[in-house]
Design an enzyme around this catalytic site. Structure first.
Site, mmCIF file in Angstrom:
data_model
loop_
_atom_site.group_PDB
_atom_site.id
_atom_site.type_symbol
_atom_site.label_atom_id
_atom_site.label_comp_id
_atom_site.label_asym_id
_atom_site.label_seq_id
_atom_site.Cartn_x
_atom_site.Cartn_y
_atom_site.Cartn_z
ATOM 1 N N ASP A 1 41.763 35.342 -130.197
ATOM 2 C CA ASP A 1 40.398 35.847 -130.059
ATOM 3 C C ASP A 1 40.379 37.157 -129.275
ATOM 4 O O ASP A 1 41.183 37.346 -128.363
ATOM 5 C CB ASP A 1 39.538 34.790 -129.329
ATOM 6 C CG ASP A 1 38.052 35.031 -129.568
ATOM 7 O OD1 ASP A 1 37.703 35.821 -130.462
ATOM 8 O OD2 ASP A 1 37.245 34.431 -128.840
ATOM 9 N N GLY A 2 39.456 38.036 -129.668
ATOM 10 C CA GLY A 2 39.245 39.270 -128.906
ATOM 11 C C GLY A 2 39.628 40.555 -129.621
ATOM 12 O O GLY A 2 39.611 41.627 -129.022
ATOM 13 N N GLU B 1 46.791 20.215 -123.755
ATOM 14 C CA GLU B 1 46.489 20.974 -122.538
ATOM 15 C C GLU B 1 45.901 22.311 -122.980
ATOM 16 O O GLU B 1 46.451 22.968 -123.876
ATOM 17 C CB GLU B 1 47.770 21.221 -121.729
ATOM 18 C CG GLU B 1 48.363 19.969 -121.130
ATOM 19 C CD GLU B 1 47.514 19.407 -119.994
ATOM 20 O OE1 GLU B 1 46.875 20.192 -119.270
ATOM 21 O OE2 GLU B 1 47.485 18.162 -119.851
ATOM 22 N N ARG C 1 31.016 36.961 -141.742
ATOM 23 C CA ARG C 1 31.140 38.321 -141.203
ATOM 24 C C ARG C 1 30.904 39.366 -142.293
ATOM 25 O O ARG C 1 30.871 39.059 -143.477
ATOM 26 C CB ARG C 1 32.534 38.507 -140.592
ATOM 27 C CG ARG C 1 32.683 37.704 -139.326
ATOM 28 C CD ARG C 1 33.864 38.178 -138.529
ATOM 29 N NE ARG C 1 33.956 37.399 -137.303
ATOM 30 C CZ ARG C 1 34.833 37.624 -136.348
ATOM 31 N NH1 ARG C 1 35.705 38.607 -136.469
ATOM 32 N NH2 ARG C 1 34.848 36.873 -135.265
ATOM 33 N N SER D 1 35.822 26.044 -130.889
ATOM 34 C CA SER D 1 35.235 26.626 -132.099
ATOM 35 C C SER D 1 35.779 26.013 -133.392
ATOM 36 O O SER D 1 36.264 26.728 -134.277
ATOM 37 C CB SER D 1 35.437 28.145 -132.116
ATOM 38 O OG SER D 1 34.788 28.723 -131.030
ATOM 39 N N HIS E 1 41.896 44.319 -135.707
ATOM 40 C CA HIS E 1 42.579 43.222 -136.412
ATOM 41 C C HIS E 1 44.034 43.590 -136.697
ATOM 42 O O HIS E 1 44.923 42.748 -136.615
ATOM 43 C CB HIS E 1 41.851 42.883 -137.711
ATOM 44 C CG HIS E 1 40.529 42.201 -137.487
ATOM 45 N ND1 HIS E 1 40.379 41.156 -136.604
ATOM 46 C CD2 HIS E 1 39.292 42.420 -138.021
ATOM 47 C CE1 HIS E 1 39.111 40.751 -136.607
ATOM 48 N NE2 HIS E 1 38.436 41.506 -137.447
ATOM 49 N N GLU F 1 33.525 29.665 -140.421
ATOM 50 C CA GLU F 1 32.398 30.504 -139.960
ATOM 51 C C GLU F 1 32.679 32.002 -140.186
ATOM 52 O O GLU F 1 31.752 32.792 -140.374
ATOM 53 C CB GLU F 1 32.123 30.280 -138.468
ATOM 54 C CG GLU F 1 31.549 28.920 -138.121
ATOM 55 C CD GLU F 1 32.551 27.765 -138.222
ATOM 56 O OE1 GLU F 1 33.770 28.005 -138.067
ATOM 57 O OE2 GLU F 1 32.117 26.630 -138.486
ATOM 58 N N ASN F 2 33.955 32.385 -140.185
ATOM 59 C CA ASN F 2 34.296 33.805 -140.347
ATOM 60 C C ASN F 2 33.875 34.377 -141.707
ATOM 61 O O ASN F 2 33.753 35.591 -141.860
ATOM 62 C CB ASN F 2 35.797 34.046 -140.142
ATOM 63 C CG ASN F 2 36.250 33.943 -138.698
ATOM 64 O OD1 ASN F 2 37.409 33.624 -138.416
ATOM 65 N ND2 ASN F 2 35.358 34.214 -137.754
ATOM 66 N N TRP G 1 38.688 44.308 -128.257
ATOM 67 C CA TRP G 1 39.806 45.212 -128.007
ATOM 68 C C TRP G 1 39.523 46.551 -128.694
ATOM 69 O O TRP G 1 39.726 47.617 -128.105
ATOM 70 C CB TRP G 1 41.090 44.571 -128.548
ATOM 71 C CG TRP G 1 42.364 45.325 -128.291
ATOM 72 C CD1 TRP G 1 43.230 45.134 -127.250
ATOM 73 C CD2 TRP G 1 42.937 46.353 -129.111
ATOM 74 N NE1 TRP G 1 44.304 45.986 -127.370
ATOM 75 C CE2 TRP G 1 44.146 46.743 -128.505
ATOM 76 C CE3 TRP G 1 42.549 46.986 -130.300
ATOM 77 C CZ2 TRP G 1 44.979 47.736 -129.043
ATOM 78 C CZ3 TRP G 1 43.374 47.980 -130.836
ATOM 79 C CH2 TRP G 1 44.563 48.336 -130.198
HETATM 80 C C1 FPP Z 1 39.300 36.868 -133.631
HETATM 81 O O1 FPP Z 1 38.886 38.036 -132.931
HETATM 82 C C2 FPP Z 1 40.256 37.213 -134.701
HETATM 83 C C3 FPP Z 1 40.059 36.990 -136.030
HETATM 84 C C4 FPP Z 1 38.814 36.418 -136.593
HETATM 85 C C5 FPP Z 1 41.080 37.347 -137.025
HETATM 86 C C6 FPP Z 1 42.510 37.103 -136.567
HETATM 87 C C7 FPP Z 1 43.477 37.554 -137.597
HETATM 88 C C8 FPP Z 1 44.611 38.252 -137.329
HETATM 89 C C9 FPP Z 1 45.043 38.623 -135.968
HETATM 90 C C10 FPP Z 1 45.515 38.604 -138.470
HETATM 91 C C11 FPP Z 1 46.520 37.482 -138.627
HETATM 92 C C12 FPP Z 1 47.382 37.667 -139.772
HETATM 93 C C13 FPP Z 1 48.033 36.655 -140.432
HETATM 94 C C14 FPP Z 1 49.010 37.009 -141.472
HETATM 95 C C15 FPP Z 1 47.760 35.238 -140.143
HETATM 96 P P1 FPP Z 1 37.388 38.515 -133.136
HETATM 97 O O2 FPP Z 1 37.349 39.381 -134.339
HETATM 98 O O3 FPP Z 1 36.487 37.327 -133.152
HETATM 99 O O4 FPP Z 1 37.149 39.386 -131.852
HETATM 100 P P2 FPP Z 1 35.932 39.300 -130.821
HETATM 101 O O5 FPP Z 1 35.966 37.910 -130.234
HETATM 102 O O6 FPP Z 1 36.277 40.353 -129.815
HETATM 103 O O7 FPP Z 1 34.680 39.582 -131.569
#
Ligand code: FPP
Length: 229
Positions: free
Chosen positions: A13-14, A197, A68, A186, A30, A64-65, A18
């Site tokens: 998350d984040g 843990e 977006r 979530s 991402h 939920e994503n 970032w």
């Molecule tokens: C959450 O941060 C992150 C995601 C919804 C996407 C995570 C996906 C990747 C890191 C790519 C992974 C790749 C593979 C091949 C599995 P957020 O977007 O919710 O950030 P926020 O909490 O700051 O809004």
């Protein structure tokens, strides 16, 4: 003292925060998250040797994503595809089993096929399991599993439930980590996490490193897991 850390769950998350902090696009956030994951994945063989880590459950996209911005969703799907292509190309060196947990029917057909092919191709690999939770929701998993049990028409035990979940061949996580200071699951592995843990580092996912992960492992060893006893 807890000896091995067999299975972990990562809630990455984040990424968007970032990106905002750096005044770059959500996509760049991402991408940085994707790179952070790859950097940690490179260390899996060593983590397996040193801690006994065999199962890594990665929450990459929740049910939920899907709500977006469509452009962000498309970008994420392209990243998943890139990740799967890179993994496929390295299967000579990487003897890891890939599992995908989630409702794949919502993905474009070509991506569904790619994910299922990667699962199939790596089915007998023995150097650990990486489970990607994609279009995953713990409640959706439970509802789907309950319906399958109803169709079998018998009374069920906790063991029966564990056996029909999408994670039926993955042990419950010893540790669940959610980055970015959010203290929530979530919808990630609600059934499987009852004795996990929990760790909630403040670090945003793109900045999370294997050193941070091993710091968490060190803290885990200081906790006493009583599992209700
Ligand atoms: C959450 O941060 C992150 C995601 C919804 C996407 C995570 C996906 C990747 C890191 C790519 C992974 C790749 C593979 C091949 C599995 P957020 O977007 O919710 O950030 P926020 O909490 O700051 O809004």
């Amino acid at each position: 003292m807890n000896s091995t850390i067999q299975s972990i769950g990562l809630i990455m998350d984040g990424n968007r925060r970032w990106a905002r902090q750096r005044n770059v696009s959500t996509e760049a956030g991402h991408k940085a998250g994707f790179n952070a994951l790859k950097n940690i994945a490179k260390e899996f063989p060593r983590l397996k040797k040193e801690y006994g880590l065999e199962y890594v459950n990665i929450y990459a996209f929740s049910t939920e994503n899907w709500k977006r911005d469509p452009e962000e969703v498309s970008y994420l799907l392209a990243l998943f595809e890139e990740g799967m292509n890179e993994l496929s190309a390295k299967l000579d060196e990487i003897n890891v089993r890939v599992r995908v947990i989630g409702d794949l029917r919502r993905f474009p057909e070509h991506l569904q096929k790619k994910l299922l092919a990667l699962e199939e191709k790596t089915l007998s690999n023995t150097e650990g399991t990486v489970a990607f939770a994609l279009s995953y929701g713990g409640r959706a998993e439970l509802v789907d599993s309950i319906n399958r049990m109803i169709s079998q028409g018998k009374e069920v035990t906790e063991e029966d439930v564990s056996k029909v979940l999408w994670t039926n061949d993955i042990p419950d996580p010893d540790i669940i980590i959610r980055t970015s200071g959010e203290h929530r699951l979530s919808n990630f592995l609600p059934w499987q996490s009852v004795y996990s843990e929990f760790f909630f580092p403040e670090t945003l996912w793109p900045d999370f490193t294997v050193q941070d992960l091993e710091g968490i492992f060190a803290e885990y060893y200081t906790r006493e897991r009583r599992r209700g006893t």
